[in-house]
Scaffold this active site. Structure first.
Site, PDB file in Angstrom:
ATOM      1  N   TYR A   1     -17.593  17.765 -13.487  1.00 35.25           N
ATOM      2  CA  TYR A   1     -18.016  16.370 -13.566  1.00 35.25           C
ATOM      3  C   TYR A   1     -19.045  16.077 -12.459  1.00 35.25           C
ATOM      4  O   TYR A   1     -18.829  16.445 -11.299  1.00 35.25           O
ATOM      5  CB  TYR A   1     -16.772  15.490 -13.412  1.00 35.25           C
TER       6      TYR A   1
ATOM      7  N   ARG B   1       0.857  -1.195   0.000  1.00 32.80           N
ATOM      8  CA  ARG B   1       0.000   0.000   0.000  1.00 32.80           C
ATOM      9  C   ARG B   1       0.889   1.239   0.000  1.00 32.80           C
ATOM     10  O   ARG B   1       0.594   2.234  -0.650  1.00 32.80           O
ATOM     11  CB  ARG B   1      -0.939   0.021   1.224  1.00 32.80           C
TER      12      ARG B   1
HETATM   13  C1  LIG Z   1     -14.557  10.420 -15.322  1.00 28.52           C
HETATM   14  C2  LIG Z   1     -14.188  11.720 -14.757  1.00 28.52           C
HETATM   15  C3  LIG Z   1     -13.908  11.861 -13.390  1.00 28.52           C
HETATM   16  C4  LIG Z   1     -14.028  10.709 -12.407  1.00 28.52           C
HETATM   17  O1  LIG Z   1     -13.108   9.703 -12.662  1.00 28.52           O
HETATM   18  P1  LIG Z   1     -13.329   8.154 -12.321  1.00 28.52           P
HETATM   19  O2  LIG Z   1     -12.066   7.521 -12.792  1.00 28.52           O
HETATM   20  O3  LIG Z   1     -14.544   7.712 -13.082  1.00 28.52           O
HETATM   21  O4  LIG Z   1     -13.524   8.056 -10.849  1.00 28.52           O
HETATM   22  C5  LIG Z   1     -13.523  13.107 -12.941  1.00 28.52           C
HETATM   23  N1  LIG Z   1     -13.440  14.173 -13.775  1.00 28.52           N
HETATM   24  C6  LIG Z   1     -13.728  14.074 -15.083  1.00 28.52           C
HETATM   25  C7  LIG Z   1     -13.602  15.272 -15.963  1.00 28.52           C
HETATM   26  C8  LIG Z   1     -14.109  12.856 -15.624  1.00 28.52           C
HETATM   27  O5  LIG Z   1     -14.402  12.770 -16.929  1.00 28.52           O
END
Ligand SMILES: *Cc1c(COP(=O)(O)O)cnc(C)c1O
Length: 379
Positions: free
Chosen positions: A99, A46
């Site tokens: 997002y 880890r």
């Molecule tokens: C997909 C995405 C995230 C989140 O990422 P994950 O790997 O799905 O947890 C954050 N920001 C943006 C702009 C994304 O497209």
């Protein structure tokens, strides 16, 4: 070294025991120690894993950071940033168009720890300026935004934030360090969902954080180990492999993106198109200044849910699905998919209409993609 050279080599020495040109997947949980306190710098996986650390060094070089840390997902990466920057009584500013999962994390979890959030239109500098308080500790922005591709001025926002004791975090997932390097523009921290362009092949979920300040980096390393949301050795290896072709893929996404944006702009069915590479996009000049390409993300409005629905059911080569940034073209309906958790009136205010369609343009032959879109418009 140049970016393409770094993408392939930075942080990756040939394996010292065998000379293997590719960093092995160190699939181990622990390391044998020679005696009390005598070890090779690796105690428990880890805390330290050679495959993950190669990815972290590689990303630090590509984003011009002092260090990088890899996490189990983009959201795990952002969660760790909130642990780094925010505590009870603090205030944070966040783009209103980030997002959906980022908004959900801040609004449904972090808020309950006694942190207040203000959501602003980060394309409007006076809105950002007005939101700053003496206890503001983080400005979190995404540029271009999802799904409307609005551009925020990273340099100007950093100048505003740095008048106080406030860090600027940029979610650079849409551009990747190949097209945009926020730390060079004044930001303090960059976060990526490696799930998207960095890995690029739609076969891994991960996240990475890179930092400009040594003290932030040391604290985030502590948090990564203490909270434990690390990226697995196999996923680290996949992302390293993906990054080797990031420059050629991003050039291809950009070329196809531009061609499809121009095609869409010429269709009478398209009421509105959002792509920063088009000269009539409101953020076009700023995009040209702070990005070296426009990428492969395009949104366009077909006027109604009915039109969008028919279109999405008819396309074949463009697969209907969430996510983005892979070699294959994905097409989605933000109002019912990625942004379903945003209240309808809030979506309407921001311009995320029921007729809006988002396309993550892949690197297929662009003629085939356009033929697929043509067929869908024909129906
Ligand atoms: C997909 C995405 C995230 C989140 O990422 P994950 O790997 O799905 O947890 C954050 N920001 C943006 C702009 C994304 O497209």
């Amino acid at each position: 070294m140049g970016f393409k050279t770094d993408a392939i080599h930075a942080g990756q020495e040939p394996d010292p025991t065998t000379g293997a040109v590719t960093i092995p997947i160190y699939q181990t949980s622990t390391y044998v120690q020679e005696g009390i306190g005598k070890h090779k710098g690796f105690e428990y996986a880890r805390t330290q894993n050679p495959t993950r650390m190669a990815l972290e060094r590689n990303m630090a070089v590509l984003e011009r950071a002092v260090a990088g840390y890899a996490f189990a997902s983009g959201m795990a990466a952002t969660t760790s940033i909130t642990h780094l920057l925010l505590k009870q009584g603090d205030h944070a500013i966040c783009g209103e168009n980030v997002y959906g999962g980022t908004f959900r994390l801040f609004d449904k979890i972090v808020k309950h720890y006694g942190v207040e959030f203000t959501y602003v239109n980060t394309s409007n500098l006076s809105d950002v300026e007005r939101a700053v308080r003496p206890n503001t500790r983080m400005v979190f922005i995404e540029t271009p935004t999802n799904p409307l591709m609005a551009i925020a001025d990273i340099q100007a926002i950093s100048d505003i934030a740095h008048r106080g004791k406030c860090r600027v975090v940029v979610d650079n997932t849409f551009m990747s360090p190949y097209f945009q390097r926020p730390l060079e523009l004044g930001a303090d921290i960059v976060v990526h969902s490696t799930t998207k362009y960095l890995n690029g092949h739609s076969d891994s979920v991960g996240g990475v954080v890179v930092l400009k300040h040594k003290e932030d980096a040391e604290r985030l390393q502590f948090i990564q180990n203490a909270a434990g949301a690390i990226l697995s050795p196999f996923d680290s290896w996949l992302v390293l492999r993906g990054i080797k072709t990031l420059p050629v893929r991003m050039e291809a996404h950009n070329a196809n993106g531009m061609a499809i944006a121009k095609y869409l702009a010429g269709r009478k069915e398209v009421q509105k198109i959002y792509y920063p590479g088009l000269p009539n996009h409101p953020g076009h000049d700023l995009a040209k200044k702070q990005m070296t390409g426009f990428g492969g993300m395009i949104s366009f409005d077909l006027g109604s849910r009915e039109h969008a629905g028919k279109f999405l059911e008819t396309v074949k080569l463009c697969s209907l699905g969430e996510s983005l940034g892979g070699v294959e073209t994905l097409i989605s309906h933000p109002a019912t998919m990625t942004h379903a958790s945003v209240p309808a009136e809030e979506r309407a205010r921001m311009g995320i209409t029921d007729g809006l369609v988002r396309i993550s343009v892949g690197i297929e032959d662009v003629e085939d993609l356009i033929a697929d879109l043509d067929r869908a418009f024909g129906k």
